[in-house]
Design an enzyme around this catalytic site. Structure first.
Site, short mmCIF file in Angstrom:
data_model
loop_
_atom_site.label_atom_id
_atom_site.label_comp_id
_atom_site.label_asym_id
_atom_site.label_seq_id
_atom_site.Cartn_x
_atom_site.Cartn_y
_atom_site.Cartn_z
N ASP A 39 0.82 -1.23 0.00
CA ASP A 39 0.03 -0.02 0.15
C ASP A 39 0.89 1.31 -0.04
O ASP A 39 1.32 1.60 1.15
CB ASP A 39 -1.03 0.04 1.18
CG ASP A 39 -1.69 1.31 1.16
OD1 ASP A 39 -3.02 1.16 0.23
OD2 ASP A 39 -1.73 2.15 2.07
N ASP A 148 -2.20 1.55 -6.74
CA ASP A 148 -0.63 1.49 -6.50
C ASP A 148 0.20 0.94 -7.75
O ASP A 148 1.07 1.60 -8.23
CB ASP A 148 -0.57 0.26 -5.38
CG ASP A 148 -1.46 0.94 -4.18
OD1 ASP A 148 -0.85 1.70 -3.21
OD2 ASP A 148 -2.73 0.65 -4.20
N ASP A 210 -2.33 0.55 6.88
CA ASP A 210 -3.14 0.17 5.67
C ASP A 210 -2.77 -1.36 5.37
O ASP A 210 -3.86 -2.01 5.27
CB ASP A 210 -3.00 1.03 4.70
CG ASP A 210 -3.72 2.55 4.95
OD1 ASP A 210 -4.38 2.61 6.05
OD2 ASP A 210 -3.62 3.38 4.06
P1 AMP Z 1 -4.51 5.38 0.66
O1 AMP Z 1 -3.48 4.22 0.42
O2 AMP Z 1 -5.74 5.28 0.69
O3 AMP Z 1 -3.89 5.69 1.93
O4 AMP Z 1 -3.79 6.64 -0.26
C1 AMP Z 1 -2.89 6.40 -1.39
C2 AMP Z 1 -2.56 7.94 -1.47
O5 AMP Z 1 -3.61 8.34 -2.31
C3 AMP Z 1 -2.33 8.98 -0.32
O6 AMP Z 1 -0.80 8.73 0.11
C4 AMP Z 1 -2.37 10.25 -1.23
O7 AMP Z 1 -1.32 10.45 -1.96
C5 AMP Z 1 -3.45 9.85 -2.01
N1 AMP Z 1 -4.92 10.28 -1.36
C6 AMP Z 1 -5.58 9.28 -0.56
N2 AMP Z 1 -6.66 9.94 -0.26
C7 AMP Z 1 -6.53 11.26 -0.52
C8 AMP Z 1 -7.53 12.28 -0.18
N3 AMP Z 1 -8.56 12.42 0.44
N4 AMP Z 1 -6.95 13.61 -0.84
C9 AMP Z 1 -5.76 13.54 -1.55
N5 AMP Z 1 -4.97 12.59 -1.78
C10 AMP Z 1 -5.27 11.36 -1.08
MG MG Z 2 -2.78 3.90 2.39
MG MG Z 3 -3.78 2.65 -0.53
#
Ligand code: AMP
Ligand code: MG
Ligand code: MG
Length: 235
Positions: A39, A148, A210
C-alpha cells in the site's frame, strides 16, 4: 517476523471463488505460497495532486497463504525528488512528516532494496544461483484498489525513466475479491473492515497500518473460503 525497515513505525469471473475443500488449518488451498500486501502513500495536496506524484512510503507485508499470518515486512519511507517538500495536507493525511523522508533512499534505490528483500525472503531467485532445491516461493501482490500498481508506480517510473520489474506488473485488487464474496463492491478499506466486523488498527493512510488492515481483510475472506486470484496487470 523478519523485516527490512528504515523506520521504527507503529507498528477471473474471477478474482475469487468459494471452494469446499479446506486444508488442515481450515483455509482453502491457494495457488500461491505467499500474498504480498502492498500500500503506497504518495505526495498529495487538497484539490489538484502534485505532478509528478511521488511515492513516499513503500510498505509490504509477506503473508503466508497457508496460515494468513504476517511472516515478514519491508517498510521504507521514500524521499521525493521532484517536489522534496511535503505539503501540510499530505502530512495531515498520512502522518508522514518531512523528517521521515528527508534522508531516505529515493524510489530507484528503494526498488533495489525491495528486490534484495524479495531475494532474501526466497521469493525471487538469485541471478547467479543454480540451486534447484531452493526454488523461490510463488507470490501475488494484494492491493486495495488498482491505483498502486496500475497508476502510481507506472506513472512515476515513466517520469524517472525506470523499468518496472515484471513481478510488480500483476496484482489482486482485494475490493474485487471482497465483491465476489460479499456481493457488493466496497468504496474503500474502511467499508470492508466495518462490514467484516474487523477492528481498524493504527492510522488510516499510514501505509504500513493500511497494509496490516488489508492483511486482516485478506485473512477474514480466506476464513470464508475465498480462493484468491490475480485481477489486474499492466504491460
Ligand atoms: P491510501 O492508500 O488510501 O492511504 O492513499 C494513497 C495515496 O492516495 C495517499 O498517500 C495520497 O497521496 C492519496 N490520497 C488518498 N486519499 C486522499 C485524499 N482524500 N486527498 C488527496 N489525496 C489522497
Ligand atoms: Mg494507504
Ligand atoms: Mg492505498
Amino acid at each position: 517476523m523478519s523485516s527490512s525497515s528504515s523506520s521504527s513505525s507503529p507498528l477471473s469471473k474471477s478474482n475469487a471463488s468459494a471452494c469446499a475443500t479446506s486444508t488442515s488449518n481450515g483455509f482453502v488451498p491457494q495457488n500461491y505460497d505467499y500474498f504480498l500486501v502492498l500500500d503506497f502513500e504518495a505526495t498529495c495536496d487538497s484539490g489538484t495532486q502534485p505532478s509528478p506524484q511521488e511515492i513516499i512510503e513503500f510498505p509490504c507485508l509477506k503473508v503466508s497463504a497457508k496460515t494468513f499470518e504476517v511472516e515478514s515486512k519491508f517498510h521504507h519511507y521514500v524521499r521525493p525528488t521532484a517536489h522534496p517538500v511535503l505539503s501540510e495536507f499530505c502530512t495531515d493525511l498520512t502522518g508522514i512528516i518531512q523528517e521521515m523522508v528527508d534522508d531516505q533512499a529515493d524510489l530507484p534505490e528503494t526498488l533495489r532494496l525491495f528486490h534484495e528483500w524479495l531475494i532474501e525472503e526466497n521469493l525471487l531467485g538469485r541471478a547467479d544461483s543454480a540451486d534447484s532445491n531452493n526454488a523461490p516461493h510463488s507470490f501475488l501482490f494484494v492491493t486495495c484498489g488498482d491505483w498502486d500498481l496500475k497508476s502510481m508506480l507506472p506513472r512515476q517510473a515513466a517520469y524517472l525513466n525506470l523499468t518496472i520489474p515484471p513481478y510488480l506488473k500483476k496484482w489482486m485488487n482485494i475490493k474485487k475479491a471482497y465483491n465476489k464474496a460479499m456481493g457488493s463492491f466496497p468504496r474503500g478499506m474502511m467499508v470492508m473492515l466495518s462490514a467484516l466486523d474487523i477492528a481498524h488498527q493504527g492510522r488510516h493512510h499510514s501505509g504500513i497500518d493500511d497494509c496490516a488492515n488489508i492483511a486482516s481483510i485478506l485473512k477474514k475472506l480466506a476464513e470464508m473460503g475465498v480462493h484468491f486470484k490475480q485481477t489486474g496487470s499492466v504491460e
